[in-house]
Design an enzyme around this catalytic site. Structure first.
Site, PDB file in Angstrom:
ATOM      1  N   GLU A 190      -0.049   4.018  -0.284  1.00 20.99           N
ATOM      2  CA  GLU A 190      -0.859   5.304   0.178  1.00 20.99           C
ATOM      3  C   GLU A 190      -0.703   5.450   1.734  1.00 20.99           C
ATOM      4  OE1 GLU A 190      -2.103   2.741  -0.847  1.00 20.99           O
ATOM      5  OE2 GLU A 190      -3.927   2.057   0.457  1.00 20.99           O
ATOM      6  N   SER A 219     -22.237  27.575  11.576  1.00 19.99           N
ATOM      7  CA  SER A 219     -22.097  26.902  12.711  1.00 19.99           C
ATOM      8  C   SER A 219     -21.038  27.187  13.586  1.00 19.99           C
ATOM      9  CB  SER A 219     -21.949  25.204  12.249  1.00 19.99           C
ATOM     10  OG  SER A 219     -20.805  25.203  12.026  1.00 19.99           O
ATOM     11  N   GLY A 220     -20.110  27.943  12.992  1.00 21.33           N
ATOM     12  CA  GLY A 220     -18.835  28.285  13.825  1.00 21.33           C
ATOM     13  C   GLY A 220     -17.644  27.292  13.630  1.00 21.33           C
ATOM     14  N   GLY A 221     -17.934  26.262  12.933  1.00 21.56           N
ATOM     15  CA  GLY A 221     -17.213  25.119  12.603  1.00 21.56           C
ATOM     16  C   GLY A 221     -16.359  25.527  11.282  1.00 21.56           C
ATOM     17  N   VAL A 222     -15.189  24.711  11.005  1.00 22.50           N
ATOM     18  CA  VAL A 222     -14.450  25.129   9.949  1.00 22.50           C
ATOM     19  C   VAL A 222     -15.060  25.103   8.631  1.00 22.50           C
ATOM     20  CG1 VAL A 222     -13.506  22.737   9.842  1.00 22.50           C
ATOM     21  CG2 VAL A 222     -11.909  24.572   8.874  1.00 22.50           C
ATOM     22  N   ASP A 223     -15.797  24.260   8.338  1.00 25.57           N
ATOM     23  CA  ASP A 223     -16.237  24.022   6.834  1.00 25.57           C
ATOM     24  C   ASP A 223     -17.517  25.391   6.764  1.00 25.57           C
ATOM     25  OD1 ASP A 223     -15.374  21.674   7.299  1.00 25.57           O
ATOM     26  OD2 ASP A 223     -17.124  20.597   7.495  1.00 25.57           O
ATOM     27  N   SER A 224     -18.226  25.791   7.600  1.00 26.66           N
ATOM     28  CA  SER A 224     -19.138  26.773   7.088  1.00 26.66           C
ATOM     29  C   SER A 224     -18.439  28.262   7.271  1.00 26.66           C
ATOM     30  CB  SER A 224     -20.530  26.850   7.953  1.00 26.66           C
ATOM     31  OG  SER A 224     -20.091  27.061   9.444  1.00 26.66           O
ATOM     32  N   HIS A 256       0.730  -1.214  -0.049  1.00 28.84           N
ATOM     33  CA  HIS A 256      -0.005   0.093   0.007  1.00 28.84           C
ATOM     34  C   HIS A 256       0.843   1.292   0.024  1.00 28.84           C
ATOM     35  CE1 HIS A 256      -3.972  -1.732   0.513  1.00 28.84           C
ATOM     36  NE2 HIS A 256      -3.421  -2.792   1.164  1.00 28.84           N
TER      37      HIS A 256
END
Ligand code: XMP
Length: 518
Positions: free
Chosen positions: A173, A225-230, A171
């Site tokens: 990876e 939301s306060g998270g990294v994505d939004s 592997h």
């Protein structure tokens, strides 16, 4: 998919490693997608695929019902790298022979390179590799030659360089194959002739253009939301259309200490977007009065969130677009059978987060992160100026502290947990464990216990500390935090929070427990 990038695909044969392979290829700045294992070759050609990686899988090639690719795959002319099961499939289908090995080879093995011209170009003669297989290729298909071996496996790597077909039994990876990334780079750069254009800077430029084209002069709404994505989506869309973006933050009342203030600051001072903060805590606390059942809590919180969102958006006039922080693993999960990220967790608990707002509200969606893995989102966020504490924030559930308060959720109990959580997370950060564990937090239990403080008997709340290691939240182990760190947390909590006189540490793994207590 972005037209401007060369595309390499991983065909997914149910391997836990498929997504990891795709991430590694992207680390080499080449765009890579995970596609179903039986995708027709015409589809690959239509998309101008530059290289195919056939991933490992748990099945044996001789097993009944073993997953198979389009039979035309091997002769379609696109360069192919088979990994583990992928190598065995290629060897068998092209006239070689695969046998059940005498003993299963699992773990690290020294790999001796026999041909340094193609996928092993520029590598030392010996390297460490990670093996995990039962079956082995015992006879080469016509046209193939041995490229590398280990003490146990003669055909640890094979290839037909003329036809650009290659296979590795190990592997490349995983981190246990330290030079594995070089092999993947050789495959995508030398064999597939891909250009390394998949960079954050290019991504931002392309997405800004795409978003502008799509949105025109219209407005876009985003639920934060306060998270990294939004937050990252907000930063990106803000860069693209500035004032046309409105960000809405609904405070349900279950945030961590000072989180509302921090979000406010970030969006009004740093990003200067149209920012609306809604304090809906009264509504949520009212609805949760007397509710102790975890699923009921989630349902009430989810429904009220959507209702609040609907009511508030009505006040904003016409906004046709909704931007969401959907990520690539969610996209593949729904598209490819065999990938499992998050599925188990979802079946056990009804999750709610701001990503799941109903489409029936008539918004057209903008999901600029839908091609990205989490680590790519973090890099993107960093480049867009999202602060480090949001970038490296541990996952935090949509219903917030409400599902970390066992029993009834009241403003008083939220306040206690906010203060405790602040100490717990602060100490874990100071000790350097925040980034080493997957999640670490406090849970407020619905039991009081007897204690003694000074000369006085106390009868106060109990706090459980939960810290886990994990890679995907599907399984988790309790983190072996040092005793002196736990001691410090316990002392501070009991001394500084008057409502608490006892701290316990959760030593359960998932399964059979879950990460959250509810
Ligand atoms: P469990 O507790 O099921 O959690 O082992 C797995 C992961 O999911 C998170 N989690 C949630 N996230 N809404 C969310 O957005 C929820 O209701 C919810 N419940 C659990 C949990 O924090 C962990 O990362």
């Amino acid at each position: 998919m972005p037209q401007s990038h060369d595309l390499v695909v991983v065909l997914d044969f149910g391997a836990q490693y498929s997504m990891l392979i795709a991430r590694r290829v992207r680390e080499a700045n080449v765009y890579c997608e995970v596609l179903p294992h039986d995708i027709p070759v015409e589809e690959l050609k239509k998309r101008n695929v530059k290289g195919v990686i056939v991933s490992g899988g748990p099945a044996s090639v001789y097993e009944e019902g073993a997953p198979k690719p389009d039979p035309k795959l091997w002769t379609c002319g696109i360069p192919i790298l088979g990994i583990c099961y992928g190598l065995q499939l290629m060897a068998k289908d092209l006239g070689g022979e695969v046998k059940q090995g005498k003993k299963r080879e699992y773990g690290k093995a020294d790999l001796f390179i026999d041909d340094e011209t193609s996928i092993f170009a520029g590598l030392d003669h010996t390297m460490l590799s990670w093996m995990s297989h039962g079956d082995t290729v015992v006879k080469l298909p016509p046209g193939f030659k041995q490229l590398a071996h280990t003490d146990n496996t003669k055909f640890a790597s094979i290839g037909d360089p003329e036809k650009k077909l290659f296979g590795v039994q190990f592997h490349p990876e995983v981190v246990h194959t330290p030079k594995g990334i070089e092999i993947l780079k050789n495959f995508v750069y030398i064999i597939c002739q891909c250009k390394p254009t998949w960079t954050t800077a290019n991504f931002i430029e392309e997405q800004v253009k795409l978003i502008r084209e799509k949105v025109g002069k219209d407005r876009v709404l985003l639920a934060l939301s306060g998270g990294v994505d939004s937050t990252t989506v907000a930063a990106l869309v803000n860069k693209a259309i500035g004032d046309q973006l409105t960000c809405m933050f609904i405070d349900q009342g279950f945030m961590r200490k000072n989180e509302g203030v921090k979000i406010n600051d970030l969006f009004t001072r740093r990003f200067k977007v149209n920012f609306i903060s809604i304090d809906a805590s009264e509504r949520f606390f009212g609805q949760l009065k007397g509710v102790v059942d975890p699923e009921k809590k989630r349902k009430i919180i989810g429904e009220n969130f959507i209702r609040t969102f609907e009511e508030e958006t009505k006040k904003l006039g016409k906004i046709p677009y909704l931007a969401q922080g959907t990520l690539y693993p969610d996209v593949i999960e729904s598209a490819v059978p065999g990938t499992t990220t998050g599925k188990v967790a979802k079946k056990i608990k009804t999750h709610h987060n701001v990503g799941g707002l109903p489409e029936k509200m008539g918004f057209k969606l903008i999901e600029p992160l839908r091609l990205l893995f989490k680590d790519e989102v973090r890099r993107l966020g960093t480049d867009l100026g999202v602060p480090e504490d949001i970038i490296s924030r541990q996952p935090f559930p949509g219903p917030g502290l409400a599902i970390r308060i066992i029993g009834e959720v009241t403003p008083e109990r939220v306040k206690i947990l906010q203060e405790v959580d602040d100490i717990v997370v602060g100490e874990i950060k100071t000790a350097g464990f925040y980034k080493k564990v997957w999640q670490s937090f406090a849970v407020l239990l619905p039991i009081r216990t007897v204690g003694v403080m000074g000369d006085k008997r106390t009868y106060l709340n109990t706090i459980a500390i939960r810290a886990v290691t994990s890679t995907d939240a599907m399984t988790a182990d309790w983190a072996r935090l040092p005793y002196d760190l736990l001691e410090k947390i316990s002392n501070r909590v009991v001394n500084e929070i008057p409502e608490v006189n006892r701290v316990v540490y959760d030593i359960s793994s998932k399964p059979p427990s879950t990460i959250e207590w509810e």
